[in-house]
Design a protein around this motif. Sequence first.
Motif, PDB file in Angstrom:
ATOM      1  N   ALA A   1      33.046  28.618  94.543  1.00  0.00           N
ATOM      2  CA  ALA A   1      31.847  29.422  94.310  1.00  0.00           C
ATOM      3  C   ALA A   1      32.096  31.113  94.641  1.00  0.00           C
ATOM      4  CB  ALA A   1      30.961  29.215  95.805  1.00  0.00           C
ATOM      5  N   ALA A   2      33.334  31.314  95.027  1.00  0.00           N
ATOM      6  CA  ALA A   2      33.504  32.812  94.907  1.00  0.00           C
ATOM      7  C   ALA A   2      33.978  33.407  93.769  1.00  0.00           C
ATOM      8  CB  ALA A   2      34.953  32.923  96.271  1.00  0.00           C
TER       9      ALA A   2
ATOM     10  N   GLY B   1      39.369  20.750  91.745  1.00  0.00           N
ATOM     11  CA  GLY B   1      38.485  20.477  92.802  1.00  0.00           C
ATOM     12  C   GLY B   1      37.343  21.361  93.143  1.00  0.00           C
ATOM     13  N   ASN B   2      37.344  21.933  94.441  1.00  0.00           N
ATOM     14  CA  ASN B   2      36.523  23.264  94.762  1.00  0.00           C
ATOM     15  C   ASN B   2      37.322  24.595  94.753  1.00  0.00           C
ATOM     16  OD1 ASN B   2      34.415  21.357  95.449  1.00  0.00           O
ATOM     17  ND2 ASN B   2      35.132  21.244  97.367  1.00  0.00           N
ATOM     18  N   PHE B   3      38.513  24.647  94.117  1.00  0.00           N
ATOM     19  CA  PHE B   3      39.110  25.971  93.794  1.00  0.00           C
ATOM     20  C   PHE B   3      39.424  26.111  92.493  1.00  0.00           C
ATOM     21  CE2 PHE B   3      39.640  26.608  98.432  1.00  0.00           C
ATOM     22  CZ  PHE B   3      39.564  25.548  99.055  1.00  0.00           C
TER      23      PHE B   3
END
Lengths: 146, 687
Positions: free
Chosen positions: A93-94, A109-111
């Motif tokens: 999200a960043a 994944g989330n990165f």
Amino acid sequence: MPLPAEKTLLVLDGMGVPLYSARGLTQTLTPIQGQSVVRRTINGTPRDLSLPVAKKYDSTISCTDLAPPASDNIWAGRIVVVHCVAELSRALAASPSRQVVPGSEITEGNFVRYRPILTMMIVEAPSLTMEEYTARRSWSMKLTEV
Amino acid sequence: MPTILPPSNQFGDAFYGGAVTGGGDVAGPFYFAWINAGEAFGPQHHVMHEFIFSFELDQSEGNFASLNIEIENPGVGGLLRPGRKLRCWFAWFNPETEEIEPLFTGRLVAVPTNLQSRVVSLQFTAQPDDFDAAKAEIAAEIRAYGLPYWDPVFVDESHEEDPDAVLEAIPKLWHVDRLTLETTLSDILVGEDGVVAFEEGEAFDDGLDVQLNDAPLDAVEVDATVTWKQSHVGTIDMGGYFFEGRIDGLASEWPKPGGSLSGGYSVVSASFVGYRINLTQVNITYVYENKEKEPTDGDLMSHNESYSGVPRGDLRFATRTKVTQANPEDGQGYEVDLARVGISVGQGLGRAKASLVLGYGANRDWEERLTFTVHSDLQPVLRAGNDARVTERIVISGRDVVEFGLLGSTATSYFRWPRGDVSVRHLILRAVARLKLGGRVVNVTWGCTFARATEFTCRKSAALADKRLQGGYAIGKIIAYKMAGNGDSGVFDGSVTIGCTVGLGNAIVEVAGDPTYVEEGYVTRPYQMYENSVIAIGANDVGYSPPIIVPNDDGLIFPLTKRQVVLREQTIKEALPGPEDQEPPSTVFEVIGGPQPEQTNRPGAQIDALIAKAEVEAQRAAERAGRDIVYFEMELKAIDKGKFTTESTVKVQNLVLPKQYDLTTAEVALLPGLVGPGDQFLPPTVS
């Protein structure tokens, strides 16, 4: 992403990377010293006293290959734009803190990891070591983010 | 990452006007609050308004406590913002008492100049706004208490209102409490608020330091002088005088009322009443008796004549008398008139009665000088060099004690009288104050925990039992202390320095002394004087013997009397050179009528010779009297000039100082490692 013709992902805009000079290189990305100024208060609270503008990187690029780097007339102070080999990773999200080498983002994944583009100043001009019989040339160079 | 604001911190962006985010640090165990003046410490101050990385709180005697803190720069909208609070409370959570206890309150001393830095230093001082007024109030109380600690005689007029001037004879320093900002005085040797005691092992191993200052002040010499004008105005009745002789000159020169005489005298009243007199009483007696057995006719058979009196008028007297003289022709007696030539004496012959009343105005300079030396009872302290004793000298001139209203204008001594005796005590106490400060020659410093350091104030003493100290013990007035903390290193500690005297710890013994003036009990001081007496004064740590003063004066006691001032008084008659040796006038008398005596062997001739002789003598006496000029001389003591100086000395016992550090003991503990079995010293080995 396939390797460029120079057989390395490293790009040194303003200096260049000759063929067979940067295969298997090692690049470090280290936060500059001024980035870490932490004092602890009398109540035990650590405080970051670093300046926002000090959030920069130092980088050391070293390699042993068969060709020398394009170090002729390259001295400390030269500004180069480095497409780094080393990667940074951020949360999905960043937003990235640096300009991204096109096509270097990899989501896992989330990165998301990516290779940053850093405008850097050479602080130590490339040093060269030549092994005559093996014809191997070792070199290293230090840069700091502008 | 969001900024963490602990629940106890109520000050966020709004406090700084929105220029800096984050507000203050988490509160505790240390607390720092910006406050307005006059805010008492309370729960509202249990906050942390700044990020303080380190602090140092210290105080030395006679100075304000100060707090230096390193904080994160709050930004331009912080420290320099108009209307910003400039005072603070600094506190900590005491784990022993489990209370939040204040450590310091004060005001910002100066705005830091390194405002561009991320970390700035601020300095606060615990100085009350009304410090000068508080000092003045205490000083006024001391002045009101007065003697012997405050003696205005020895205070320069320009320093009369100076609060620091009241401490000349009081061995104390100003103290401001770092929590209450109360201004008081604190003794330089013994703390009023108790002793902070450290047992063996409580002091940090490192940091123990014993310093011997320069040579102790061994003695103070005092040389004090007071002056005054001895003045008195009065009159002296010189009595009456009687003069006889040529008094014309005396009459004209006799002092006139309103006149002035040298030496400080004037003529209040004077009279000179003279009258002319015929000076010499003439006594002429003629007695003749003819003893001839066969008198001749006409012979004078007898003659008696006498005259006695003072010539009157123009001092020419003429009397006639008759003599019976025999006429040689007929033998009959007949009377003959004899006229005597008057004896004339000069003018001015007279008598006079005189009187004189003098006025005087004594105006004499008096000076009384008092010298003495006060020594301290000190332990022997090794000194570098030649062991010369250190002596301080106080030379002081007091005010005019008559003008000051302390002495009558005719007094001949100041220090002898009760008021002067108290001045002597005051001067001794001045010397004592300096000796006490100068006797604090050993400074002992040691480190301790932060918690212990919070107990220190400069109104306390501190004591340390440590075998590394000579005698194993030291106690003294706290002259400096510090407590500090550093968040980076995590070191929070303190230190203290005490000043110790090296006295002998003796005591003053009072002695009544031996009366020297009269028997004991007849009169009291100051009329009675005592030899070898010792009176304890001050804190009963010094004694003195009131000086026996004999004024150096000329003995005049006011009001003056004639007897005191007259050195010489004399009436002198001085005969003018005159014709004493000259022949008397040739014509002494003239016989009027009757035959002139022709023969000198005649009775008449004999009478004539007698008459002539007597008159010659009378004339000579009168002339002598007329020639005598009368002088009157009077010599008086001059009372308008002169300077009288009386010098006295005072015996003062040695000042008794407490033995706060023992330099004389033979016991000295050694550092661990140098002590072998049985506490024997092991000399270091050289490898």
